[in-house]
Design an enzyme around this catalytic site. Sequence first.
Site, PDB file in Angstrom:
ATOM      1  N   ARG A 176       0.697  -1.238   0.066  1.00 12.53           N
ATOM      2  CA  ARG A 176       0.088   0.049  -0.165  1.00 12.53           C
ATOM      3  C   ARG A 176       1.058   1.191  -0.209  1.00 12.53           C
ATOM      4  NH1 ARG A 176      -1.299  -0.889   6.249  1.00 12.53           N
ATOM      5  NH2 ARG A 176      -0.058   0.609   6.942  1.00 12.53           N
TER       6      ARG A 176
ATOM      7  N   ASP B  47       4.769  -7.365   2.226  1.00 13.78           N
ATOM      8  CA  ASP B  47       4.139  -6.425   3.333  1.00 13.78           C
ATOM      9  C   ASP B  47       4.223  -7.282   4.686  1.00 13.78           C
ATOM     10  OD1 ASP B  47       2.724  -4.337   4.701  1.00 13.78           O
ATOM     11  OD2 ASP B  47       2.134  -3.495   3.022  1.00 13.78           O
TER      12      ASP B  47
ATOM     13  N   VAL C  47      10.023  -6.958   8.728  1.00 18.32           N
ATOM     14  CA  VAL C  47      11.285  -6.892   8.372  1.00 18.32           C
ATOM     15  C   VAL C  47      12.211  -6.799   9.530  1.00 18.32           C
ATOM     16  CG1 VAL C  47      10.758  -5.480   6.328  1.00 18.32           C
ATOM     17  CG2 VAL C  47      10.922  -4.302   8.433  1.00 18.32           C
TER      18      VAL C  47
ATOM     19  N   TYR D  67      10.970   8.262  15.843  1.00 21.43           N
ATOM     20  CA  TYR D  67      10.887   7.857  14.343  1.00 21.43           C
ATOM     21  C   TYR D  67      11.941   9.037  13.613  1.00 21.43           C
ATOM     22  CZ  TYR D  67       8.803   8.535   9.743  1.00 21.43           C
ATOM     23  OH  TYR D  67       8.529   8.409   8.341  1.00 21.43           O
TER      24      TYR D  67
ATOM     25  N   LYS E  43      14.888   7.447  11.342  1.00 17.82           N
ATOM     26  CA  LYS E  43      15.128   8.123   9.906  1.00 17.82           C
ATOM     27  C   LYS E  43      16.601   8.600   9.779  1.00 17.82           C
ATOM     28  CE  LYS E  43      11.351   6.514   7.924  1.00 17.82           C
ATOM     29  NZ  LYS E  43      11.496   5.244   6.954  1.00 17.82           N
TER      30      LYS E  43
ATOM     31  N   THR F 260      -0.200   9.787   1.168  1.00 20.44           N
ATOM     32  CA  THR F 260      -0.821   8.368   1.069  1.00 20.44           C
ATOM     33  C   THR F 260      -1.969   8.210   1.864  1.00 20.44           C
ATOM     34  OG1 THR F 260       0.497   7.796   2.979  1.00 20.44           O
ATOM     35  CG2 THR F 260       1.705   7.431   1.022  1.00 20.44           C
TER      36      THR F 260
HETATM   37  N1  LIG Z   1       3.723   9.777   3.716  1.00 15.97           N
HETATM   38  C1  LIG Z   1       4.541  10.347   4.279  1.00 15.97           C
HETATM   39  O1  LIG Z   1       4.200  11.691   4.543  1.00 15.97           O
HETATM   40  C2  LIG Z   1       5.844   9.981   4.566  1.00 15.97           C
HETATM   41  C3  LIG Z   1       7.006  10.952   4.787  1.00 15.97           C
HETATM   42  C4  LIG Z   1       8.260  10.682   5.066  1.00 15.97           C
HETATM   43  C5  LIG Z   1       8.574   9.246   5.154  1.00 15.97           C
HETATM   44  N2  LIG Z   1       7.772   8.323   4.930  1.00 15.97           N
HETATM   45  C6  LIG Z   1       8.034   6.991   4.955  1.00 15.97           C
HETATM   46  O2  LIG Z   1       7.684   6.255   3.716  1.00 15.97           O
HETATM   47  C7  LIG Z   1       7.498   4.887   3.993  1.00 15.97           C
HETATM   48  C8  LIG Z   1       5.964   4.632   3.405  1.00 15.97           C
HETATM   49  O3  LIG Z   1       4.978   5.343   4.133  1.00 15.97           O
HETATM   50  P1  LIG Z   1       3.452   5.580   3.699  1.00 15.97           P
HETATM   51  O4  LIG Z   1       3.072   6.956   4.146  1.00 15.97           O
HETATM   52  O5  LIG Z   1       3.239   4.822   2.506  1.00 15.97           O
HETATM   53  O6  LIG Z   1       2.754   4.488   4.886  1.00 15.97           O
HETATM   54  P2  LIG Z   1       2.110   3.151   5.004  1.00 15.97           P
HETATM   55  O7  LIG Z   1       1.809   2.936   6.410  1.00 15.97           O
HETATM   56  O8  LIG Z   1       0.889   2.969   4.163  1.00 15.97           O
HETATM   57  O9  LIG Z   1       3.288   2.170   4.472  1.00 15.97           O
HETATM   58  C9  LIG Z   1       4.230   1.658   5.384  1.00 15.97           C
HETATM   59  C10 LIG Z   1       4.392   0.077   4.803  1.00 15.97           C
HETATM   60  O10 LIG Z   1       5.064  -0.666   5.780  1.00 15.97           O
HETATM   61  C11 LIG Z   1       4.706  -1.822   6.160  1.00 15.97           C
HETATM   62  N3  LIG Z   1       5.147  -2.164   7.424  1.00 15.97           N
HETATM   63  C12 LIG Z   1       5.180  -1.691   8.830  1.00 15.97           C
HETATM   64  N4  LIG Z   1       6.035  -2.155   9.501  1.00 15.97           N
HETATM   65  C13 LIG Z   1       6.430  -3.191   8.725  1.00 15.97           C
HETATM   66  C14 LIG Z   1       7.271  -4.401   9.366  1.00 15.97           C
HETATM   67  N5  LIG Z   1       7.739  -4.291  10.670  1.00 15.97           N
HETATM   68  N6  LIG Z   1       7.545  -5.190   8.287  1.00 15.97           N
HETATM   69  C15 LIG Z   1       6.863  -5.334   7.219  1.00 15.97           C
HETATM   70  N7  LIG Z   1       6.390  -4.077   6.590  1.00 15.97           N
HETATM   71  C16 LIG Z   1       5.977  -3.209   7.592  1.00 15.97           C
HETATM   72  C17 LIG Z   1       3.228  -1.272   6.398  1.00 15.97           C
HETATM   73  O11 LIG Z   1       2.448  -2.598   6.513  1.00 15.97           O
HETATM   74  C18 LIG Z   1       2.914  -0.812   5.159  1.00 15.97           C
HETATM   75  O12 LIG Z   1       2.752  -1.446   3.988  1.00 15.97           O
HETATM   76  C19 LIG Z   1       7.565   4.650   5.656  1.00 15.97           C
HETATM   77  O13 LIG Z   1       8.725   4.362   5.672  1.00 15.97           O
HETATM   78  C20 LIG Z   1       7.420   5.999   5.948  1.00 15.97           C
HETATM   79  O14 LIG Z   1       8.001   6.353   7.453  1.00 15.97           O
HETATM   80  C21 LIG Z   1       6.240   8.659   4.485  1.00 15.97           C
END
Ligand SMILES: NC(=O)c1ccc[n+]([C@@H]2O[C@H](COP(=O)([O-])OP(=O)(O)OC[C@H]3O[C@@H](n4cnc5c(N)ncnc54)[C@H](O)[C@@H]3O)[C@@H](O)[C@H]2O)c1
Length: 268
Positions: A17, A38, A74, A173, A177, A208
């Site tokens: 996702r 996932d 992971v 967090y 990061k 997202t």
């Molecule tokens: N959306 C934002 O604004 C944003 C900004 C900066 C960084 N990020 C980073 O981008 C990435 C994706 O974020 P997103 O917004 O799509 O959120 P999201 O929660 O939709 O996606 C995160 C995904 O990681 C999976 N996940 C979480 N923990 C896990 C684990 N222990 N093992 C396996 N899978 C695991 C979740 O099931 C999910 O599919 C993340 O690393 C997030 O920190 C997002």
Amino acid sequence: MDKPLKGQVALVTGSGRGLGFAIIRRLAELGADVAVHDISQEAPAEFGEAKNLDEVAGRLASMGVKSVAVTGTVAEQASVAGFVAKAEKALGPVSVLVNCAGGDIAAKGGKPKPNNALGVPMEDVLAIFDRNLFGTILVCKALCPGMAERKRGSVINLGSGIAHYGVDDGVAYAVAKAAVVHWTRCLAWELRPHGVRVNAISPGPTMTARFSATRALDPKMADESVPLKRYGKPEELADVVAFLAGDQARFVSGQILRVDGGMFTFPA
Ligand SMILES: NC(=O)c1ccc[n+]([C@@H]2O[C@H](COP(=O)([O-])OP(=O)(O)OC[C@H]3O[C@@H](n4cnc5c(N)ncnc54)[C@H](O)[C@@H]3O)[C@@H](O)[C@H]2O)c1
């Protein structure tokens, strides 16, 4: 060439996702065979993006590439070994790895409370480090030795805007990061003699499904007609990952690209 990633095998963690899905879809559009991953089959349903991970794999396969769905956290070495082996058995050696799994999620779900430096519960610090930092390290440890042996590979890690400045909300967090960012530089240095490139992107706030569902959105930032002063779109991040994955970035390694519409313009 309209399929510049043909012949590549990509594994994107957390790609059922959100941003991970936008990234894996773009890599598939460009011709890569893809392992969609996932934590569980059900994770894509959490914010209504798909029924389950097999359905996501089916969508990718309908784009004319090979795809396989693999699951597991992971954050545990045995789980990583299991899903990496399944992906490589189905598709062959992984040549593009995107470490996208992560998020600011407390040990028991939701966000840590409190979420500042001195208040955040240690169990939440550990859970967040597991998910974001140790997960990234474990998947790199599982796949990069093979890439180094084959002298072929590109790794792209997900940092975050808040890896680059001090905050008093989401501290564990932000620190995890920031460590992902520095892990990227160290691994890039180590793999330089072996022809494997390692880079990271640091997204600003990006729309997202999870992002939109878990906060009150600022309507001014959600207005897509505003050129750069707005939330990012997952496709905009995916295009940058595709660039870093492919041959156009063949001499780019150890770099952290902030993809945030210029929100943070100060030095790294
Ligand atoms: N959306 C934002 O604004 C944003 C900004 C900066 C960084 N990020 C980073 O981008 C990435 C994706 O974020 P997103 O917004 O799509 O959120 P999201 O929660 O939709 O996606 C995160 C995904 O990681 C999976 N996940 C979480 N923990 C896990 C684990 N222990 N093992 C396996 N899978 C695991 C979740 O099931 C999910 O599919 C993340 O690393 C997030 O920190 C997002």
